[in-house]
Design a protein around this motif. Structure first.
Motif, PDB file in Angstrom:
ATOM      1  N   HIS A  89      -7.244   5.769 -11.127  1.00 51.03           N
ATOM      2  CA  HIS A  89      -6.051   5.986 -11.326  1.00 51.03           C
ATOM      3  C   HIS A  89      -5.550   7.469 -10.909  1.00 51.03           C
ATOM      4  O   HIS A  89      -4.824   7.785 -10.326  1.00 51.03           O
ATOM      5  CB  HIS A  89      -5.506   5.795 -12.921  1.00 51.03           C
ATOM      6  CG  HIS A  89      -3.832   5.686 -13.029  1.00 51.03           C
ATOM      7  ND1 HIS A  89      -3.561   5.062 -14.157  1.00 51.03           N
ATOM      8  CD2 HIS A  89      -3.152   6.294 -12.322  1.00 51.03           C
ATOM      9  CE1 HIS A  89      -2.354   5.107 -14.006  1.00 51.03           C
ATOM     10  NE2 HIS A  89      -1.558   5.967 -13.204  1.00 51.03           N
ATOM     11  N   THR A 104       0.970  -0.954   0.099  1.00 55.42           N
ATOM     12  CA  THR A 104       0.020   0.145   0.026  1.00 55.42           C
ATOM     13  C   THR A 104       0.701   1.310   0.003  1.00 55.42           C
ATOM     14  O   THR A 104       2.158   1.146   0.033  1.00 55.42           O
ATOM     15  CB  THR A 104      -1.205  -0.039   1.160  1.00 55.42           C
ATOM     16  OG1 THR A 104      -1.808   1.047   1.172  1.00 55.42           O
ATOM     17  CG2 THR A 104      -0.169  -0.030   2.532  1.00 55.42           C
ATOM     18  N   GLU A 105       0.049   2.262  -0.207  1.00 54.51           N
ATOM     19  CA  GLU A 105       1.005   3.540  -0.182  1.00 54.51           C
ATOM     20  C   GLU A 105       1.561   3.749   1.083  1.00 54.51           C
ATOM     21  O   GLU A 105       0.818   3.316   2.181  1.00 54.51           O
ATOM     22  CB  GLU A 105       0.106   4.940  -0.617  1.00 54.51           C
ATOM     23  CG  GLU A 105      -0.096   4.716  -2.012  1.00 54.51           C
ATOM     24  CD  GLU A 105      -1.683   5.442  -2.312  1.00 54.51           C
ATOM     25  OE1 GLU A 105      -1.723   5.888  -3.452  1.00 54.51           O
ATOM     26  OE2 GLU A 105      -2.494   5.404  -1.388  1.00 54.51           O
ATOM     27  N   GLN A 131      -8.382   4.739  -0.747  1.00 54.30           N
ATOM     28  CA  GLN A 131      -7.858   3.243  -1.067  1.00 54.30           C
ATOM     29  C   GLN A 131      -8.587   2.138  -1.151  1.00 54.30           C
ATOM     30  O   GLN A 131      -8.765   1.323  -2.054  1.00 54.30           O
ATOM     31  CB  GLN A 131      -6.750   3.057   0.032  1.00 54.30           C
ATOM     32  CG  GLN A 131      -5.657   3.938  -0.075  1.00 54.30           C
ATOM     33  CD  GLN A 131      -4.580   3.423   1.011  1.00 54.30           C
ATOM     34  OE1 GLN A 131      -5.011   2.734   1.867  1.00 54.30           O
ATOM     35  NE2 GLN A 131      -3.429   3.679   0.882  1.00 54.30           N
ATOM     36  N   TYR A 148      -8.729  -0.425 -11.124  1.00 54.79           N
ATOM     37  CA  TYR A 148      -9.358   0.538 -10.419  1.00 54.79           C
ATOM     38  C   TYR A 148     -10.017   1.803 -11.438  1.00 54.79           C
ATOM     39  O   TYR A 148     -10.705   2.613 -11.062  1.00 54.79           O
ATOM     40  CB  TYR A 148      -8.913   1.243  -9.473  1.00 54.79           C
ATOM     41  CG  TYR A 148      -7.511   1.725  -9.713  1.00 54.79           C
ATOM     42  CD1 TYR A 148      -6.877   2.431 -10.720  1.00 54.79           C
ATOM     43  CD2 TYR A 148      -6.469   1.777  -8.339  1.00 54.79           C
ATOM     44  CE1 TYR A 148      -5.687   2.812 -10.925  1.00 54.79           C
ATOM     45  CE2 TYR A 148      -5.118   2.403  -8.821  1.00 54.79           C
ATOM     46  CZ  TYR A 148      -4.768   2.851 -10.061  1.00 54.79           C
ATOM     47  OH  TYR A 148      -3.563   3.310 -10.290  1.00 54.79           O
ATOM     48  N   PRO A 167       0.988   1.250 -11.785  1.00 54.53           N
ATOM     49  CA  PRO A 167       1.251   1.585 -10.483  1.00 54.53           C
ATOM     50  C   PRO A 167       0.355   0.751  -9.424  1.00 54.53           C
ATOM     51  O   PRO A 167       0.618   0.909  -8.284  1.00 54.53           O
ATOM     52  CB  PRO A 167       0.986   3.146 -10.315  1.00 54.53           C
ATOM     53  CG  PRO A 167      -0.292   3.481 -11.484  1.00 54.53           C
ATOM     54  CD  PRO A 167       0.147   2.452 -12.608  1.00 54.53           C
ATOM     55  N   ARG A 219     -11.063   2.106  -4.030  1.00 49.73           N
ATOM     56  CA  ARG A 219     -10.286   1.651  -5.439  1.00 49.73           C
ATOM     57  C   ARG A 219     -10.144   0.362  -5.414  1.00 49.73           C
ATOM     58  O   ARG A 219     -10.282  -0.570  -6.347  1.00 49.73           O
ATOM     59  CB  ARG A 219      -8.808   2.278  -5.412  1.00 49.73           C
ATOM     60  CG  ARG A 219      -8.649   3.920  -5.798  1.00 49.73           C
ATOM     61  CD  ARG A 219      -7.250   4.367  -5.736  1.00 49.73           C
ATOM     62  NE  ARG A 219      -7.187   5.278  -4.584  1.00 49.73           N
ATOM     63  CZ  ARG A 219      -5.985   5.299  -4.017  1.00 49.73           C
ATOM     64  NH1 ARG A 219      -4.909   4.686  -4.497  1.00 49.73           N
ATOM     65  NH2 ARG A 219      -5.894   6.104  -2.923  1.00 49.73           N
ATOM     66  N   ASP A 255      -5.707   7.751  -7.568  1.00 49.40           N
ATOM     67  CA  ASP A 255      -4.363   7.098  -6.707  1.00 49.40           C
ATOM     68  C   ASP A 255      -3.403   8.352  -6.793  1.00 49.40           C
ATOM     69  O   ASP A 255      -2.352   8.684  -5.886  1.00 49.40           O
ATOM     70  CB  ASP A 255      -3.786   6.098  -7.729  1.00 49.40           C
ATOM     71  CG  ASP A 255      -2.786   5.234  -7.309  1.00 49.40           C
ATOM     72  OD1 ASP A 255      -1.896   5.843  -6.401  1.00 49.40           O
ATOM     73  OD2 ASP A 255      -2.876   4.144  -7.798  1.00 49.40           O
ATOM     74  N   ARG A 313      -7.212  -8.629  -3.287  1.00 50.55           N
ATOM     75  CA  ARG A 313      -6.507  -7.213  -2.778  1.00 50.55           C
ATOM     76  C   ARG A 313      -5.891  -6.435  -3.779  1.00 50.55           C
ATOM     77  O   ARG A 313      -5.467  -6.977  -4.699  1.00 50.55           O
ATOM     78  CB  ARG A 313      -5.772  -7.185  -1.488  1.00 50.55           C
ATOM     79  CG  ARG A 313      -4.433  -7.621  -1.713  1.00 50.55           C
ATOM     80  CD  ARG A 313      -3.706  -7.815  -0.218  1.00 50.55           C
ATOM     81  NE  ARG A 313      -3.477  -6.410   0.187  1.00 50.55           N
ATOM     82  CZ  ARG A 313      -2.979  -6.150   1.404  1.00 50.55           C
ATOM     83  NH1 ARG A 313      -2.328  -7.069   2.393  1.00 50.55           N
ATOM     84  NH2 ARG A 313      -2.853  -5.009   1.876  1.00 50.55           N
ATOM     85  N   LEU A 314      -6.082  -4.900  -3.647  1.00 51.98           N
ATOM     86  CA  LEU A 314      -5.523  -3.996  -4.517  1.00 51.98           C
ATOM     87  C   LEU A 314      -3.923  -3.866  -4.007  1.00 51.98           C
ATOM     88  O   LEU A 314      -3.833  -3.428  -2.550  1.00 51.98           O
ATOM     89  CB  LEU A 314      -6.272  -2.786  -4.390  1.00 51.98           C
ATOM     90  CG  LEU A 314      -5.756  -1.581  -5.540  1.00 51.98           C
ATOM     91  CD1 LEU A 314      -5.629  -2.019  -7.037  1.00 51.98           C
ATOM     92  CD2 LEU A 314      -6.355  -0.508  -5.037  1.00 51.98           C
ATOM     93  N   THR A 315      -2.992  -3.963  -4.574  1.00 54.61           N
ATOM     94  CA  THR A 315      -1.450  -3.520  -4.167  1.00 54.61           C
ATOM     95  C   THR A 315      -1.381  -2.209  -4.802  1.00 54.61           C
ATOM     96  O   THR A 315      -1.347  -2.131  -6.066  1.00 54.61           O
ATOM     97  CB  THR A 315      -0.608  -4.630  -4.483  1.00 54.61           C
ATOM     98  OG1 THR A 315      -1.103  -5.751  -3.788  1.00 54.61           O
ATOM     99  CG2 THR A 315       0.552  -4.365  -4.218  1.00 54.61           C
ATOM    100  N   LEU A 316      -0.988  -1.120  -4.224  1.00 55.47           N
ATOM    101  CA  LEU A 316      -0.468   0.045  -4.625  1.00 55.47           C
ATOM    102  C   LEU A 316       0.828  -0.037  -5.037  1.00 55.47           C
ATOM    103  O   LEU A 316       1.631   0.844  -4.316  1.00 55.47           O
ATOM    104  CB  LEU A 316      -0.953   1.245  -3.759  1.00 55.47           C
ATOM    105  CG  LEU A 316      -2.483   1.356  -3.672  1.00 55.47           C
ATOM    106  CD1 LEU A 316      -3.238   2.056  -2.611  1.00 55.47           C
ATOM    107  CD2 LEU A 316      -3.076   1.678  -5.084  1.00 55.47           C
ATOM    108  N   SER A 317       1.375  -0.614  -5.897  1.00 55.77           N
ATOM    109  CA  SER A 317       3.011  -1.166  -6.121  1.00 55.77           C
ATOM    110  C   SER A 317       2.991  -1.306  -7.601  1.00 55.77           C
ATOM    111  O   SER A 317       1.957  -2.261  -8.342  1.00 55.77           O
ATOM    112  CB  SER A 317       3.361  -1.679  -5.136  1.00 55.77           C
ATOM    113  OG  SER A 317       4.766  -1.954  -5.793  1.00 55.77           O
TER     114      SER A 317
END
Lengths: 518, 313
Positions: A378, A32-33, A109, A373, B200, A112, A381, B207-211
């Protein structure tokens, strides 16, 4: 006859093994961020006076006066916070830290993730037909919803607007009732996240938990369990962090639900329920294009899939009237019989045939197709980073996402209206030799949704974060041209989509300039 | 032709008369990077193989289905590989496939390019007589591989590979009978590096991975072979069970994702034959691999053929 490895052999093996091990050693991923604990740069004490979007005024959702801080009941609530803090488990601490970075960013988050989870088209049935997702039966195959770009744009907007209106109302009642933070009344309460001068009643965390959960349960009913758990977690974190007592939280939940109800009433009447259309409408779209002597769009999926949300263009916008939507639209696309059309088609083919790896990377970066998403996601994000860096109060963070997502909802409505007005074919339909390296959306080409969304988003973000306006504009251009690299849009789809999105963005900026926030 | 006939006679004898023990010492064997036959010292073996893998049905998670937007997915693969016997017990191998994919239906573009370069060290730890009829040997293998081109793993099933660097440890027990019959049992474990995408964020496994980085689960592989190595002929039949130790399923009507739990049980039948009159300098290879059961993979059939040039130094 026994073979013995020599020392040289062993050395070789060790060297090879080391190379192999080093090659594969980088194996974990930050999921995650990175969001630090939020220490707001400004509490935005005047946010209660900012203009609501859906509510008429904050007094439409009254919050009764709290018990006096000297009352026995309130003192008992404070003691409960003290006890809860003393017995905090590692899991509760981790949950508190998770939410300490700001609820608006966390819910964004989550949103998304939900869009990506449900952004899958229905699978064809054995007889070659498709069943549409059913809101009353969300767990069936296909799941409800199919969170495609218009659905997602609308969902992001409704949740963000509801959060924004709910938090403005919360600020209004906080300063009306002026109950100090629990730690100011009971010194044994430790503030585990940065304390502010923000009054605690009603709890902004509880408001956000309730309004977000109510909206998301409606939009993503099959994820009700996760949504409900997250909302409860956020309220636990509010109490454990010493920011809110039980009555702060109860009042916040009631307020959040009341605001959600008002926003849901608007959503129920915005025209979305008719956006799918029916078989005779789909046929009439093609017929009217043929009558003009043009080539109509057809689905290139097999079996042919009905076009995506042909009447989404009639869904209510946030900042534009239906007349304005028509007046601000782009000119017609080049005729499918024209020399310009043939030239642009040839450019698409040349581009995919000679695609460089760098161009392909851009096409993949902005693809945001099924299972992701979507382009509006985007841009959420992208926005999360400057919101985090600006250390915005919850209400200002909600404002940022609200205007961003209203702009993209309006862009989706406007763009879809134009797409189904002209109903023109994708490059691969006209030239079957054009194959795409990213996948082909199942709706007409003109104008490019990516270009429209992105130009509108970049315009609004550029207004909210002027120092980064150029960067956002460059991203929007890259998102637009990525569709030519993907072989799925002509150049005029992109240039006209960008111009259209920029006009919509400007309209949204004008609306944002008058909402009372400085 | 005369010699050819004589060779085939020898094969027939080997098949029908397994006690024709004389031939065992001169028996052909595969001597590849994953089998139970050592490469002779200072021998160089260069192989060129071409294979075509095709599937129409695949497993979307555990659901078997076809997809008219893919039709038949064909993967053509040309592999150049070389093996060299450093000592009687140690051999080193390198291999590089060139891969091209194509979907017979739909609008997705095929992809092609050089894929992953792999280097393998194959070490015979022991060789010992076992009963009076044969011998047992044990091998360990270490393989490292890395993509040598910047292909994307983000358009499966059209991508030419998964884009991860890999390290594999493998162990194999080999029993060789005097008659030329042999049997192998092997286990392998593969560690995989993260993979970098050009986007990205991605959603997989709930799950969503933000990477842009994807963690790749390890892979375990179990295999068993029975075969015959007699005269100019080697004929192994291998059952391979590979299991990805983690990862998500392909969702309903979704595309595959690079870190999916890709499992497959496959049967691999090979025929290798030393070309007569060449003094074992040229060997022909042919093979067929059939997926029997899988998860997040195609129900594929692969046919392959090629040759190996052998030279001593």
């Amino acid at each position: 006859m026994r073979a013995r490895p020599t020392s040289r052999v062993l050395r070789t093996l060790i060297a090879l093994g080391t190379i192999a091990a080093l090659g594969a050693c980088d194996r974990t991923v930050q999921p995650t961020e990175v969001l630090p604990a939020l220490e707001v740069s400004n509490v935005d004490a005047d946010a209660g006076s900012w203009r609501p979007i859906v509510l008429a005024s904050p007094e439409q959702v009254p919050v009764p006066a709290p018990l006096a801080v000297t009352s026995a009941e309130y003192r008992a609530e404070l003691e409960a916070v003290v006890r809860a803090q003393r017995t905090m488990t590692p899991a509760q601490r981790a949950n508190m830290e998770y939410w300490s970075s700001g609820g608006v960013l966390r819910w964004n988050q989550v949103m998304r993730e939900l869009v990506a989870r449900y952004n899958l088209p229905p699978a064809p049935r054995a007889d070659g037909t498709y069943v549409f997702p059913d809101a009353d039966n969300p767990f069936a195959d296909p799941n409800f919803p199919f969170a495609n770009p218009p659905y997602a744009a609308r969902a992001y907007a409704y949740v963000s607007v509801a959060q924004y209106d709910a938090l403005k109302a919360a600020w209004f009642w906080k300063y009306r009732h002026n109950r100090p933070a629990p730690s100011r009344t009971n010194a044994t309460i430790s503030t585990r996240v940065a304390a502010t001068t923000l009054p605690s009643y009603p709890s902004e965390d509880a408001v956000l938990s309730a309004v977000s959960a109510e909206m998301l349960r409606l939009l993503f009913p099959a994820s009700v369990e996760q949504i409900t758990r997250l909302a409860a977690d956020q309220r636990d974190a509010a109490l454990l962090s010493g920011r809110a007592t039980a009555s702060d939280i109860a009042a916040g939940v009631a307020l959040g639900r009341a605001v959600a109800a008002a926003v849901i009433a608007r959503a129920g009447a915005d025209g979305m329920r008719n956006a799918v259309g029916n078989a005779s409408l789909w046929a009439s779209l093609a017929d009217s294009v043929r009558a003009r002597g043009e080539t109509p769009w057809t689905s290139l999926e097999s079996p042919a899939r009905p076009p995506m949300l042909p009447l989404f263009g009639r869904v209510a916008a946030w900042t534009m009237t239906p007349a304005q939507l028509l007046a601000d639209g782009p000119p017609p696309p080049p005729s499918t019989n024209s020399a310009q059309f043939r030239d642009e088609l040839a450019e698409v083919r040349r581009t995919v045939d000679g695609l460089t790896r760098a161009q392909y990377a851009i096409a993949l970066k902005w693809n945001d197709g099924a299972g992701t998403y979507t382009p509006p996601g985007h841009w959420n994000d992208i926005a999360a980073e400057p919101v985090r860096d600006a250390r915005m109060s919850e209400v200002r963070a909600a404002r940022t996402f609200a205007w961003l997502n209203m702009a993209m909802h309006d862009a989706a409505v406007a763009c879809w209206g134009v797409k189904y007005q002209y109903f023109n074919p994708r490059p691969s339909q006209v030239d079957r030799a054009i194959r795409t390296p990213i996948g082909l959306p199942n709706f007409p080409a003109y104008p490019s949704g990516h270009s429209t969304f992105s130009a509108a988003a970049a315009t609004v973000l550029g207004h909210l974060f002027p120092a980064r306006a150029t960067e956002f504009a460059q991203m929007a251009d890259e998102a637009g041209i990525s569709r030519l690299y993907g072989g799925i849009h002509y150049r005029s789809d992109i240039t006209e989509g960008k111009a259209h999105g920029t006009r919509i963005g400007a309209i949204v900026v004008r609306a944002a300039q008058t909402d009372g926030a400085r | 032709m005369m010699v050819m006939t004589a060779e085939w006679t020898r094969i027939a004898r080997a098949l029908v008369a397994p006690l024709a023990a004389l031939m065992v010492t001169t028996a052909a064997a595969a001597q590849s990077a994953d089998d139970g036959f050592p490469v002779e010292r200072r021998q160089l073996r260069v192989t060129l193989d071409h294979g075509v893998d095709a599937w129409r049905t695949y497993w979307e998670g555990t659901r078997r289905r076809d997809n008219e937007n893919i039709g038949t997915l064909r993967t053509r693969q040309t592999v150049v590989s070389a093996g060299f016997g450093v000592t009687r017990s140690l051999a080193l191998f390198a291999a590089l496939p060139y891969v091209a994919t194509n979907a017979s239906q739909g609008v997705l573009a095929g992809q092609q390019g050089a894929q992953d370069l792999s280097l393998t060290a194959k070490l015979r730890l022991l060789e010992t007589p076992f009963t009076r009829r044969g011998a047992i040997s044990a091998f360990v293998y270490g393989t490292g591989s890395t993509p040598i081109t910047d292909y994307t793993p983000d358009l499966l099933p059209l991508s030419i590979g998964l884009g991860a660097r890999r390290a594999t440890a493998r162990a194999l027990l080999h029993y060789q009978d005097r008659t030329g019959l042999f049997a192998d049992a092997a286990i392998a474990h593969t560690w995989r590096s993260t993979v970098t995408l050009d986007r990205p964020a991605y959603y997989t496994n709930g799950r969503l991975t933000l990477s842009n980085e994807v963690a790749m689960p390890n892979v375990a592989e179990y295999s068993a072979t029975v075969g015959l190595a007699a005269g100019p002929l080697c004929l192994p039949i291998t059952f391979i069970d590979s299991r990805t130790l983690g990862g998500g399923d392909i969702r309903r009507q979704d595309m595959p994702f690079v870190s999916n739990r890709m499992n497959a049980q496959r049967l691999h039948v090979q025929v290798m034959l030393d070309l007569p009159k060449t003094g074992k300098a040229v060997r022909l290879n042919a093979g067929m691999m059939q997926v029997l059961h899988g998860r997040n993979v195609g129900l594929s059939t692969m046919w392959s053929g090629g040759f190996t040039l052998v030279r001593g130094f």
